[in-house]
Design an enzyme around this catalytic site. Sequence first.
Site, mmCIF file in Angstrom:
data_model
loop_
_atom_site.group_PDB
_atom_site.id
_atom_site.type_symbol
_atom_site.label_atom_id
_atom_site.label_comp_id
_atom_site.label_asym_id
_atom_site.label_seq_id
_atom_site.Cartn_x
_atom_site.Cartn_y
_atom_site.Cartn_z
ATOM 1 N N SER A 18 0.834 -1.197 0.000
ATOM 2 C CA SER A 18 0.000 0.000 0.000
ATOM 3 C C SER A 18 0.874 1.255 0.000
ATOM 4 O O SER A 18 1.690 1.444 -0.899
ATOM 5 C CB SER A 18 -0.962 -0.030 1.192
ATOM 6 O OG SER A 18 -1.973 0.940 1.049
ATOM 7 N N ASP B 56 -5.934 -3.284 -2.611
ATOM 8 C CA ASP B 56 -4.840 -2.936 -1.708
ATOM 9 C C ASP B 56 -4.205 -4.167 -1.053
ATOM 10 O O ASP B 56 -4.894 -5.044 -0.547
ATOM 11 C CB ASP B 56 -5.401 -2.013 -0.613
ATOM 12 C CG ASP B 56 -4.339 -1.321 0.201
ATOM 13 O OD1 ASP B 56 -3.440 -2.016 0.713
ATOM 14 O OD2 ASP B 56 -4.409 -0.092 0.336
#
Length: 404
Positions: free
Chosen positions: A68, A198
Amino acid sequence: MAKVNGSQLSDPRREAFKRLKIDENRRVILSLDGGGMRGILTIQLLKKLEEIAGIPCYELFDMVAGTSTGGIIAGLIVTGHNATEIEKMYEDLVTQVFDKRLLGNRFINPPAFSKEKYRSLLKNIVKDVTVEKACADRDIDMMITSRDMSAGEETFFSCFKQPDGTYYGTYKDVLLRAVMEATMSAPTYFYPLERFVDGGTTTYNNPSLAAYMEAVSYSRPRNSPGKSDYALDGITLFSFGTGISREFIKPDEPTKPHGVDIVFWLNWLMTVTGQDASAMQVDIFRSPMICQVINFRRFQISLDPKTIQRLPNTNTLDKHKYRSEWLHDLGEDILGNIDMADVTKFDLMKTIGEQMAAYIVQNGNNFTEDLAENNRDLLVTTFGDITRIQKQLSAATWLDAYKA
């Protein structure tokens, strides 16, 4: 294999290893957690690390891994930027990435934000370079995580240099910026990148264990001759967190949460599950079964008043935003409510990162060892209440009377 080590170390890298107390024969891996805009804290630590080492991260490390926001920072390192340069780019990227969609809402009309400005900025910075080309240009190995919803599994976008100078990785020919978008496409915050969301939705929001396994076990094609250049007992692993966001849920609150129940539990799950998975990985690295094998160095902080007061105090806060200019005056109402998308607290996370870096230097750690004592993070506060739990769960009258 990335860079040469041992007797072939360059003079600047040898000096950096000496300053950081790294064995010259070891491979060095950098692992960067996810955490949205809180990644600015990580960058403050990297700036101090580079200052001590005397060289940028892309020269210091054999491999960089990220999830991320950590994946964004990792991609910027791989493309040859030092921490100070990354800080400026990151500020631009983060302020643009949380670009509100018209009528966008995480729960009623998700996603809340558009990635259009982020994608455009990233293209200007990274261009259309492939993962392999970026790694080859800076002689560094890489792994960035994401979640493949169609396959129902984690995906590690990895690329490793081979003894003959070529690179190995299933996705080494994909665009680096595509990987840097896949890893940060958090559900309800952003649209997925086709099948990818993500990497923080996996058990690898802290990608340190994944990086270790990938380097040791999967950095060469299957059935290739010879062993990996990343030996099981020949790695120093630096692991950087983005700050643990404490929810400060009182014992009676789970049955009567503030606001809409589904919002409360979704936020709690998205925060705590990643933190628990990270804590488990850290516990594994620090456990007797593996701590004698790997040189593990973790740098993490919990965002609560008790921990914050251990940092050097500073009066650089915006008094109008935080009701005091002093860091030590912050309470649970502010520290317990730092969402990964809350860019209004970007300045606060930067200050906490700066003061954490100062703490690491002042207490003599200087990134030369794990920031822990008795296998527990020095800057992470625990909030257990053993006495209360023992008393309540031993009482039949309390159990029978509690809401079922």
